[in-house]
Structures are given as structure tokens and as C-alpha cells.
Enzyme design. Structure first.
Site, PDB file in Angstrom:
ATOM      1  CG  LEU A 128     -50.677-141.145 -17.849  1.00 19.16           C
ATOM      2  CD1 LEU A 128     -51.982-140.997 -16.998  1.00 19.16           C
ATOM      3  CD2 LEU A 128     -51.123-140.134 -19.269  1.00 19.16           C
ATOM      4  CB  CYS A 134     -53.246-148.003 -13.855  1.00 28.17           C
ATOM      5  SG  CYS A 134     -54.821-147.637 -13.030  1.00 28.17           S
ATOM      6  CB  THR A 145     -58.457-148.216 -14.803  1.00 27.27           C
ATOM      7  OG1 THR A 145     -59.142-149.395 -15.234  1.00 27.27           O
ATOM      8  CG2 THR A 145     -58.879-147.648 -13.380  1.00 27.27           C
ATOM      9  CB  CYS A 179     -54.014-166.565 -25.006  1.00 28.59           C
ATOM     10  SG  CYS A 179     -55.584-165.807 -25.308  1.00 28.59           S
TER      11      CYS A 179
END
Length: 394
Positions: free
Chosen positions: A171, A175, A196, A360
Site C-alpha cells: 500500500l 501515492c 491519493t 526550501c
């Protein structure tokens, strides 16, 4: 600009002295911070409201950059790397910023927040991500690795940590566009499900499954992680890459519980997420413009929570420096495709996105934030290899 304002401004800038730079005040005055030849110039074109700076330094400066009240002459990353080295000096009035920082963690609101970022359009992301459409930290085995190779490396490294065997079930929570599951199915013949909240991602993933002829191995669902707990699904392995940041601090326990509920005994769970040195509510500018509701967990709180959900910690690894390189690759790709991006988005959006990618990268470079991969087992697993040599074998 009054002389007293100049003095206050100069005093503030003097805290940021990583490299020498010049400050230009509306073309009327200027000064240099640090010793040596300036590596970039900060142009202040308009006054910045002091009250706004006290409410949130990052939000005030971020909006000033988006509106061109502040411009950077020179390399944007170099400038932001200096600024982020003193991020601990930034002000945040948590009371004034409460509604922005503390948004609802309900399923409906979080779906709205997540899709606001990921449903901008697959064509937009295809312009500056690599061919795998991986929107998470890559893994550079060699300094000269291309972004594509580094993303392939990341997925390969992640799948090795999961110690997959043919026929297992996997799983992927959050995703994305599905590259990890596609590689897992092709290399290990596993059966996988990706979930998702993004309709754009789900549509692209379904298209890729069909193109790869993997309909008998893979499926994707638009599904909230909370729904796992009441499902009848079980898996040998669970992975989540870059999704925990959207869960919200009040839901970390719930997220870990949902992962535990669908994982078989002795199964492995790999959690890959951006982490903070300390627990905090998040940055106001990022929350307003980039990731609404986004909150960065600390390493210690996730490790602590894991014990209450029958997770045994096998290992935790920092990939912080890999994310600096990843983000700079994305930024360079973004800049290389500016002509196309300009036909779809306005200048304010473009400056916002440039600021996001470079700030970032600078934040990771300064260690303000980190990237961790944690490998858990559901209870004790004594069947794994005694050493990690297998992770580095090709």
C-alpha cells in the site's frame, strides 16, 4: 525612507552575514553587509509595514518579494541561504496568525487543502519534475547523477528497505503519480494499491498503469487515509512518501493507527517525510501560499507515537542534503521552462514558486528542516537480514 528606518533595517540585516551583500534602498541609498565583494544585491523598492513584519516576518517578506517590493539581483538561492541561516530570528505572532496557522484537520478541509496544491495541473508539474513525476526527495548515489537517475535511485533504495518478495501486497499512502508502485510491480511482481486525494494524480496514475500493462498488479483509488481504518484491506508492506506533512499534528496518532490497522503482523512500514528539529505550528507564508494546513512533524514525536501502535523502529535515516540537491534541480528546471510557464501563470505566481523552491532548498541546507526515512515493523520481525548490506547491492 527615514534615517531611523535605515538604521533599524541595517541592524536587522547585520544579523545575516553569511556572505557579503549589498542593500539598495529605493535607489536613493545603499549599504554593504559583511566583508568583501557583495555576492548579491537586495533591492528594497517599497516600505515594508513594520506591523506586518512583527506579525510574521516570513509572510511579510514573502509577500513583498511576490509583489516586487523586494527584488534580488544575483542568485536567489544564495541570498535565501543567507536569510534562512537566521530564520530563528523571524517573528511570528501566533495569536494574530492563528486562523492561518491552525486550520481544520477535518477530512473535507484537508482534501480541499491538498488538492489546492497538487491539482494545479499535471502539465505544470511535468515541466519541471523529471520523467518519473516524483515530487519528493531524490537520492544521489553520485554527485553527478541526473535528477531522473536520483529519483530512480530513491525508489530503488526505498523498495530495498521494504525487503519486498514476489507476490507481496504493498500500500502506498499518498501515492502521487505512481512511479514507486509501478517500479515495485515491475521489479518484484507485487500487488499494489495507491491512495491519493488528488484527482489529477489518480488520473495520470491510471493512465500509466494501462501504458505499462500492469492492470492485474496495480490499482489507484481516491481515498482518505482515515478510511483505511474501517476497510477490510490488509497488506504485507506499507509505504508513505511525503504525505505525513499534510496530516496535521492532531491527526498523527490517527495516521499511525490507520497504517497499523492495515499492516499484517511482522509487516514493514516505511515512512518518508519532511521533519522539523522541534514541534511547531508551521510557517505562515508556506501555509498561506504553498501548502495550506501543512505541518512538519519532528522526528522525536513520530518515534514516540509509533510505540503506541505496535511499531518497532528498525532504523531512521536523514536524507536532508539530498533534498537540497533535489530542490535546486527542480528550480533549475522551472527556470529553464519559464517561457512556457509564463503563458499559463502570472508573474506573482512565478515569483511565489521560485521563492518556494529556493527557500526550501536553503532551509534544508541550514538544517532548519530535515528529511527522514523511518522503517518500522509491525511488532518484532526476526526474519530480516542481520546487516544492511543488501541495501547497497545492485
Amino acid at each position: 525612507m527615514l534615517s531611523i528606518e535605515k538604521n533599524i533595517l541595517k541592524k536587522s540585516f547585520e544579523q545575516i552575514d553569511k556572505v557579503p551583500f549589498k542593500v539598495d534602498l529605493m535607489g536613493k541609498d545603499s549599504f554593504i553587509i559583511g566583508d568583501g565583494s557583495p555576492q548579491f544585491t537586495v533591492h528594497i523598492n517599497k516600505d515594508i509595514n513594520k506591523a506586518d513584519l512583527l506579525k510574521s516576518t516570513s509572510l511579510a517578506l514573502g509577500e513583498a518579494y511576490m509583489e516586487k517590493a523586494i527584488e534580488i539581483e544575483g542568485d536567489l538561492y544564495t541570498a535565501l541561504d543567507c536569510v534562512m541561516s537566521r530564520f530563528d530570528k523571524f517573528k511570528v505572532d501566533h495569536k494574530a496568525m492563528s486562523k492561518l496557522i491552525h486550520t481544520s484537520t477535518s477530512a473535507s478541509n484537508q482534501k480541499k487543502e491538498v488538492t489546492s496544491h497538487y491539482d494545479i495541473g499535471n502539465d505544470f508539474y511535468k515541466l519541471w519534475l523529471d520523467e518519473t513525476l516524483s515530487y519528493s526527495c531524490a537520492y544521489f548515489e553520485k554527485d553527478e547523477d541526473t535528477l531522473y537517475q536520483a529519483q530512480v535511485n530513491k525508489v530503488d533504495y526505498t523498495l530495498k528497505k521494504l525487503n519486498l518478495k514476489e507476490g507481496m501486497s504493498l500500500l502506498d499512502i499518498g501515492c502521487g503519480w505512481g512511479f514507486l508502485l509501478i517500479e515495485a510491480a515491475k521489479k518484484y511482481n507485487i500487488h499494489g494499491l495507491g491512495i491519493t486525494l488528488s484527482t489529477e494524480q489518480a488520473a495520470e496514475f491510471k493512465k500509466r498503469i494501462k501504458e505499462e500493462g500492469l492492470e492485474d498488479y496495480l490499482d489507484v483509488k481516491i481515498m482518505d487515509y482515515r478510511d483505511l481504518k474501517k476497510s477490510d484491506l490488509t497488506f504485507d508492506r506499507v509505504v508513505s512518501v511525503g504525505m505525513l506533512e499534510h496530516v496535521g499534528r492532531s491527526n498523527y496518532e490517527l495516521f499511525m493507527d490507520c497504517a497499523s490497522k492495515v499492516l499484517k503482523p511482522e509487516g514493514l512500514f516505511l515512512l518518508h517525510y519532511i521533519s522539523g528539529k522541534k514541534e511547531n505550528a508551521g510557517d505562515p507564508w508556506i501555509k498561506k501560499y504553498i501548502f495550506p494546513g501543512g505541518t512538519i512533524p519532528s522526528l522525536r514525536e513520530i518515534i514516540s507515537i509509533s510505540f503506541d501502535h505496535d511499531f518497532y523502529t528498525i532504523g531512521a535515516e536523514s536524507l536532508r542534503r539530498h533534498y537540497v540537491k533535489t530542490l535546486l534541480h527542480w528550480y533549475n528546471n522551472f527556470e529553464a521552462n519559464l517561457d512556457t510557464i509564463k503563458t499559463r501563470f502570472d508573474e506573482k505566481f512565478i515569483r511565489m514558486w521560485e521563492l518556494y523552491l529556493c527557500s526550501c532548498a536553503a532551509s534544508f541546507n541550514n538544517g532548519m528542516i530535515d528529511l527522514h526515512q523511518i522503517l518500522f515493523s509491525k511488532g518484532v520481525n526476526n526474519s530480516l537480514p542481520l546487516t544492511r548490506d543488501y541495501l547497497y547491492q545492485h
